[in-house]
Enzyme design. Structure first.
Site, PDB file in Angstrom:
ATOM      1  N   SER A  51      -9.498  -1.770 -11.532  1.00 32.69           N
ATOM      2  CA  SER A  51      -8.968  -0.396 -11.528  1.00 32.69           C
ATOM      3  C   SER A  51      -8.466  -0.002 -12.911  1.00 32.69           C
ATOM      4  CB  SER A  51      -7.816  -0.275 -10.531  1.00 32.69           C
ATOM      5  OG  SER A  51      -8.236  -0.572  -9.236  1.00 32.69           O
ATOM      6  N   ARG A 109     -11.401 -12.615  -8.869  1.00 31.21           N
ATOM      7  CA  ARG A 109     -12.424 -12.330  -9.879  1.00 31.21           C
ATOM      8  C   ARG A 109     -12.585 -13.596 -10.719  1.00 31.21           C
ATOM      9  NH1 ARG A 109      -9.787  -6.497 -10.766  1.00 31.21           N
ATOM     10  NH2 ARG A 109      -8.018  -7.840 -10.314  1.00 31.21           N
ATOM     11  N   LYS A 143       4.061  -0.526 -11.722  1.00 34.10           N
ATOM     12  CA  LYS A 143       2.761  -0.429 -12.385  1.00 34.10           C
ATOM     13  C   LYS A 143       2.453   0.988 -12.878  1.00 34.10           C
ATOM     14  CE  LYS A 143      -0.088  -4.225 -10.744  1.00 34.10           C
ATOM     15  NZ  LYS A 143      -1.384  -4.567 -10.152  1.00 34.10           N
ATOM     16  N   HIS A 185     -13.085  -3.545  -4.554  1.00 32.47           N
ATOM     17  CA  HIS A 185     -12.180  -3.559  -3.393  1.00 32.47           C
ATOM     18  C   HIS A 185     -12.971  -3.339  -2.099  1.00 32.47           C
ATOM     19  CE1 HIS A 185      -8.905  -1.901  -6.274  1.00 32.47           C
ATOM     20  NE2 HIS A 185      -8.524  -3.130  -5.957  1.00 32.47           N
TER      21      HIS A 185
HETATM   22  P1  ADP Z   1      -2.832  -5.749  -7.324  1.00 37.15           P
HETATM   23  O1  ADP Z   1      -2.027  -4.620  -7.871  1.00 37.15           O
HETATM   24  O2  ADP Z   1      -2.180  -6.534  -6.252  1.00 37.15           O
HETATM   25  O3  ADP Z   1      -3.522  -6.603  -8.360  1.00 37.15           O
HETATM   26  P2  ADP Z   1      -5.325  -4.424  -6.898  1.00 37.15           P
HETATM   27  O4  ADP Z   1      -5.429  -3.092  -6.249  1.00 37.15           O
HETATM   28  O5  ADP Z   1      -5.634  -4.477  -8.339  1.00 37.15           O
HETATM   29  O6  ADP Z   1      -3.931  -4.992  -6.523  1.00 37.15           O
HETATM   30  O7  ADP Z   1      -6.272  -5.464  -6.171  1.00 37.15           O
HETATM   31  C1  ADP Z   1      -6.074  -5.921  -4.870  1.00 37.15           C
HETATM   32  C2  ADP Z   1      -6.828  -7.203  -4.674  1.00 37.15           C
HETATM   33  O8  ADP Z   1      -8.223  -6.965  -4.872  1.00 37.15           O
HETATM   34  C3  ADP Z   1      -6.463  -8.323  -5.623  1.00 37.15           C
HETATM   35  O9  ADP Z   1      -6.545  -9.544  -4.911  1.00 37.15           O
HETATM   36  C4  ADP Z   1      -7.541  -8.269  -6.670  1.00 37.15           C
HETATM   37  O10 ADP Z   1      -7.752  -9.530  -7.261  1.00 37.15           O
HETATM   38  C5  ADP Z   1      -8.733  -7.868  -5.809  1.00 37.15           C
HETATM   39  N1  ADP Z   1      -9.800  -7.223  -6.573  1.00 37.15           N
HETATM   40  C6  ADP Z   1      -9.725  -6.104  -7.303  1.00 37.15           C
HETATM   41  N2  ADP Z   1     -10.922  -5.817  -7.877  1.00 37.15           N
HETATM   42  C7  ADP Z   1     -11.778  -6.801  -7.477  1.00 37.15           C
HETATM   43  C8  ADP Z   1     -13.160  -7.101  -7.749  1.00 37.15           C
HETATM   44  N3  ADP Z   1     -13.900  -6.338  -8.545  1.00 37.15           N
HETATM   45  N4  ADP Z   1     -13.674  -8.210  -7.168  1.00 37.15           N
HETATM   46  C9  ADP Z   1     -12.921  -8.998  -6.389  1.00 37.15           C
HETATM   47  N5  ADP Z   1     -11.624  -8.785  -6.113  1.00 37.15           N
HETATM   48  C10 ADP Z   1     -11.055  -7.709  -6.643  1.00 37.15           C
END
Ligand code: ADP
Length: 165
Positions: free
Chosen positions: A132, A94, A45, A21
């Site tokens: 996460s 990703r 979630k 992030h």
């Molecule tokens: P959500 O609950 O919307 O999936 P997240 O907190 O998991 O939210 O992630 C927010 C954004 O960050 C999403 O677009 C997710 O794809 C991106 N993201 C999370 N981890 C990574 C990573 N390691 N590399 C690239 N993008 C990421």
């Protein structure tokens, strides 16, 4: 180019915020004049951290980056983005696993509001596998999460797991 301020929104659950992030945030911050990080309440979630805890964590982790604001939201993303005056939504992409969901969401969001573009960014290759969900799983089984989150976030996760035992 017009002189107007370009505002971007980066929405997510950030449960907890990872180095993936943070990399997307740093890259995204270069693309806009102001980046609003939208932290979703997202009770569906069942997050490990409350929204207040996630807001505080994200604020602490981005404190050294200019022109960033961290805001809670529990509305439709496009309404939130419009309310913030954003012209861009940033999402991290990703591997293939993210593609289907992100493709569908961007497509539907485009139908809801065609004035706001979704822009996909890729994190540094070393950081791309980080999720996460897996960070929490590794920590629950006693593994080290030091390569995936900052030391302060690792301490937050350890404290949370300790308090929930
Ligand atoms: P959500 O609950 O919307 O999936 P997240 O907190 O998991 O939210 O992630 C927010 C954004 O960050 C999403 O677009 C997710 O794809 C991106 N993201 C999370 N981890 C990574 C990573 N390691 N590399 C690239 N993008 C990421």
């Amino acid at each position: 180019m017009s002189g107007r301020t370009r505002i971007g929104v980066y929405p997510g659950t950030f449960d907890p915020i990872t180095l993936g992030h943070l990399d997307i945030i740093r890259r995204g911050a270069h693309l806009v004049d102001r980046l609003v990080i939208g932290v979703t309440t997202n009770p569906s979630k069942s997050p490990m951290f409350t929204v207040e805890e996630r807001l505080a964590m994200v604020r602490r982790e981005v404190a050294d980056i200019d022109h960033i604001e961290v805001v809670e939201f529990d509305s439709l993303l496009m309404d939130f983005a419009e309310g913030q005056g954003a012209s861009l939504i940033l999402r991290g992409l990703r591997a293939v696993a993210d593609f289907e969901y992100e493709y569908q969401m961007a497509g539907m969001n485009q139908q809801l509001n065609d004035r706001i573009e979704t822009v996909f960014l890729m994190a540094d290759v070393c950081l791309q596998p980080i999720a996460s969900r897996l960070v929490k799983e590794i920590a629950r089984y006693g593994g080290s999460i030091d390569k995936f989150v900052t030391p302060a976030v690792a301490a937050d996760v350890t404290a949370k797991l300790g308090s929930s035992k």
